[in-house]
Design a protein around this motif. Structure first.
Motif, short mmCIF file in Angstrom:
data_model
loop_
_atom_site.label_atom_id
_atom_site.label_comp_id
_atom_site.label_asym_id
_atom_site.label_seq_id
_atom_site.Cartn_x
_atom_site.Cartn_y
_atom_site.Cartn_z
N TYR A 40 71.36 26.92 76.79
CA TYR A 40 72.65 26.77 77.46
C TYR A 40 73.58 27.93 77.13
CZ TYR A 40 70.87 22.08 78.03
OH TYR A 40 70.07 21.03 78.34
N MET A 41 74.38 28.30 78.13
CA MET A 41 75.28 29.43 77.96
C MET A 41 76.73 28.96 77.89
SD MET A 41 73.05 31.87 78.37
CE MET A 41 73.68 33.38 79.01
N ARG A 42 77.50 29.54 76.98
CA ARG A 42 78.95 29.27 76.90
C ARG A 42 79.67 30.62 76.89
NH1 ARG A 42 77.01 24.15 77.05
NH2 ARG A 42 76.46 23.26 75.04
N GLY A 43 80.77 30.71 77.60
CA GLY A 43 81.54 31.94 77.57
C GLY A 43 82.60 31.86 76.47
N LEU A 44 82.59 32.82 75.56
CA LEU A 44 83.52 32.78 74.42
C LEU A 44 84.76 33.62 74.71
CD1 LEU A 44 83.95 31.94 71.44
CD2 LEU A 44 82.72 33.98 70.77
N ILE A 45 85.93 32.97 74.64
CA ILE A 45 87.18 33.69 74.88
C ILE A 45 87.98 33.69 73.57
CG2 ILE A 45 89.29 33.80 76.28
CD1 ILE A 45 87.77 32.11 78.42
N GLU A 46 88.05 34.86 72.94
CA GLU A 46 88.75 34.97 71.65
C GLU A 46 90.20 35.31 71.97
OE1 GLU A 46 84.71 36.71 69.53
OE2 GLU A 46 86.03 38.03 70.64
N PHE A 47 91.04 34.27 72.03
CA PHE A 47 92.35 34.47 72.66
C PHE A 47 93.47 34.86 71.70
CE2 PHE A 47 94.68 30.50 71.80
CZ PHE A 47 93.65 29.71 71.29
N THR A 48 93.24 34.75 70.40
CA THR A 48 94.23 35.25 69.44
C THR A 48 93.56 35.56 68.11
OG1 THR A 48 96.17 34.69 68.08
CG2 THR A 48 94.88 32.83 68.87
N ASN A 49 93.96 36.66 67.49
CA ASN A 49 93.42 36.93 66.15
C ASN A 49 94.52 36.83 65.09
OD1 ASN A 49 94.80 39.32 66.39
ND2 ASN A 49 93.07 40.64 65.83
N TYR A 50 95.66 36.20 65.47
CA TYR A 50 96.65 35.85 64.45
C TYR A 50 96.14 34.64 63.72
CZ TYR A 50 100.24 38.97 66.27
OH TYR A 50 100.94 40.08 66.65
N CYS A 51 96.29 34.62 62.40
CA CYS A 51 95.86 33.44 61.66
C CYS A 51 96.75 33.22 60.46
CB CYS A 51 94.40 33.56 61.22
SG CYS A 51 93.80 31.99 60.55
N SER A 52 97.13 31.96 60.24
CA SER A 52 98.00 31.65 59.10
C SER A 52 97.17 31.37 57.85
CB SER A 52 98.86 30.44 59.44
OG SER A 52 98.02 29.37 59.81
N LYS A 53 95.85 31.30 57.98
CA LYS A 53 95.01 30.97 56.83
C LYS A 53 94.46 32.22 56.15
CE LYS A 53 93.74 26.34 57.05
NZ LYS A 53 92.59 25.45 56.86
N ASN A 54 93.86 31.99 55.02
CA ASN A 54 93.39 33.12 54.20
C ASN A 54 91.97 32.95 53.68
OD1 ASN A 54 94.93 35.51 53.77
ND2 ASN A 54 96.62 34.12 53.24
N CYS A 55 91.12 32.39 54.51
CA CYS A 55 89.72 32.20 54.10
C CYS A 55 89.21 33.54 53.55
CB CYS A 55 88.89 31.75 55.30
SG CYS A 55 89.64 30.35 56.17
N LEU A 56 88.66 33.51 52.35
CA LEU A 56 88.35 34.77 51.65
C LEU A 56 87.38 35.66 52.41
CD1 LEU A 56 87.94 33.90 47.85
CD2 LEU A 56 90.01 34.40 49.15
N TYR A 57 86.52 35.05 53.22
CA TYR A 57 85.45 35.80 53.87
C TYR A 57 85.87 36.45 55.19
CZ TYR A 57 85.41 30.99 55.66
OH TYR A 57 85.80 29.77 56.12
N CYS A 58 87.01 36.06 55.74
CA CYS A 58 87.27 36.35 57.16
C CYS A 58 88.16 37.58 57.38
CB CYS A 58 87.91 35.13 57.79
SG CYS A 58 88.28 35.36 59.53
N GLY A 59 87.73 38.43 58.30
CA GLY A 59 88.43 39.68 58.59
C GLY A 59 89.78 39.52 59.27
N ILE A 60 90.07 38.34 59.83
CA ILE A 60 91.38 38.18 60.46
C ILE A 60 92.29 37.26 59.65
CG2 ILE A 60 90.55 38.78 62.77
CD1 ILE A 60 90.70 35.79 63.53
N ARG A 61 91.97 37.09 58.37
CA ARG A 61 92.81 36.28 57.47
C ARG A 61 94.22 36.87 57.44
NH1 ARG A 61 92.55 38.15 52.08
NH2 ARG A 61 92.31 36.04 51.29
N ALA A 62 95.20 35.98 57.19
CA ALA A 62 96.61 36.38 57.26
C ALA A 62 96.91 37.61 56.41
CB ALA A 62 97.48 35.21 56.83
N GLU A 63 96.32 37.68 55.21
CA GLU A 63 96.68 38.76 54.30
C GLU A 63 96.04 40.11 54.62
OE1 GLU A 63 96.17 37.61 50.19
OE2 GLU A 63 97.62 35.98 50.44
#
Ligand code: SAH
Ligand code: SF4
Length: 354
Positions: free
Chosen positions: A53-76
């Motif tokens: 099955y196919m799903r179209g991914l729409i990444e609509f914002t890369n603002y984030c208030s969280k700080n998950c240590l692994y993630c490149g779009i973390r707030a910090e």
């Protein structure tokens, strides 16, 4: 104990206990691995045939208030170049998706409260008004029961919220100012409201043990999500985990196969992260029981800004507009592309009385 016997039990009963799962992870040799993959594929064929099955991914914002240590779009991460799509831009992505034949859209973003419940409701309603047959899936992190309910009532039908790791201790290390309990509560709330729910976890996050991975498997068996996103952890250069090792293709494939055996009816994506660490990662994932791919439908000029990890694919075979490349690769691997809604089969039985 013998690994093959446990795999046979998983195949027949779709169940295994903690000791058995740990034994498999600790003792699997190459021959066992082939056998595991073969059995997982058989279970998928029984439940979904050879459809992907196919799903179209729409990444609509890369603002984030969280700080998950692994993630490149973390707030910090001050180096992340932030963007938000407008409602019009999101609808344009959906138009393009529909034209290309994608009937499900995954609206994914950081935890960005600029997108209030009202804004989300308005976007969802507009999509559903124009394309009543198509499906809106959300992946926007933790919100309240009432927020989730409003968005469901506006027409969103599915929600992806990975549990990330079922080990509370590890969860707390990776997620500053977050609550494991709340994450799990959110998953329960989503299910209660009536969404088809996707949980999931990363493979190879720092300090993760085989015991932790068994906790993930047991959590999934109990929670029974409709979907399950599993991908390797990949370090991002501007995060605290930049010098850590990433998860491997091999371990991710093993986890995909085990989840397929434990949850025969789950929708299991061959994730972008898997495709990003190995040029044939997607195909290998599909052969081990995965049955969903989520090509990128975001506007091309924002794609490299939605940088969760280094080396994330977003063009070529990863791009929704390159449907022919994606389809031909899936066909070459021996599977067929299905562009219908692609519901979870047990959810369908429950909700559509078939
Ligand atoms: N903000 C939402 C959705 C966007 S993040 C949320 O967190 O639920 C989507 C997924 O990307 C996360 O669930 C996480 O599992 C994955 N992810 C983030 N950083 C990653 C990394 N460095 N390597 C691999 N996967 C990552
Ligand atoms: Fe934000 Fe999701 Fe990244 Fe965590 S994983 S920092 S919630 S986008």
């Amino acid at each position: 104990m013998i690994v093959k016997d446990i795999i046979n039990k998983l195949y027949k009963e779709n169940n295994a206990n903690k000791e058995e799962l740990l034994f498999v992870l600790n003792n699997l040799n190459n021959e066992d691995k082939e056998y595991l993959i073969e059995k997982a594929n058989e279970i998928r064929i029984d439940n979904y045939g050879n459809k992907v099955y196919m799903r179209g991914l729409i990444e609509f914002t890369n603002y984030c208030s969280k700080n998950c240590l692994y993630c490149g779009i973390r707030a910090e991460n001050k180096k992340a170049e932030r963007y938000r799509l407008t409602e019009e831009q999101i609808l344009e992505c959906v138009d393009l998706g529909d034209k290309l034949g994608y009937k499900t859209y995954v609206l994914q973003g950081g935890e960005d409260f600029y997108f209030t419940d009202e804004k989300m409701v308005s976007i969802i309603k507009k999509i559903k008004k124009k394309y009543p047959q198509n499906v809106v899936t959300l992946s926007i992190g933790e919100r309240s029961f009432n927020s989730y309910k409003k968005m469901f009532e506006a027409g969103a039908e599915r929600f992806l919220l990975r549990h990330e790791t079922a080990s509370k201790e590890l969860y707390n290390k990776l997620h500053p100012n977050s609550s494991f309990k709340n994450r799990i509560q959110c998953l329960k709330n989503l299910k209660k409201i009536g969404y088809q729910v996707g949980a999931g976890f990363m493979v190879g996050i720092p300090e993760q043990t085989n015991e932790n991975l068994v906790e993930d498997l047991l959590f999934l068996k109990e929670f029974k999500p409709h979907m399950c996103g599993i991908g390797p952890f990949i370090p991002h250069k501007d995060t605290p985990l930049k010098n850590e090792k990433g998860g491997t293709l091999e371990k991710t494939i093993i986890m995909l196969a085990l989840v397929r055996l434990l949850l025969p009816e789950v929708l299991l994506p061959a994730t972008t992260a898997l495709g990003s660490i190995d040029s044939n990662g997607r195909e290998k994932g599909i052969k081990a029981g995965a049955n969903v791919v989520m090509p990128n439908l975001s506007p091309i000029n924002v794609r490299n800004k939605y940088s969760l990890y280094d080396g994330k694919l977003s063009i070529g075979d990863e791009a929704a507009e390159c449907k022919i490349c994606i389809e031909s690769r899936i066909k070459k691997a021996g599977f067929t592309v299905d562009i219908c809604r692609g519901d979870n089969v047990s959810w369908l039985k429950e909700h559509k009385n078939i």
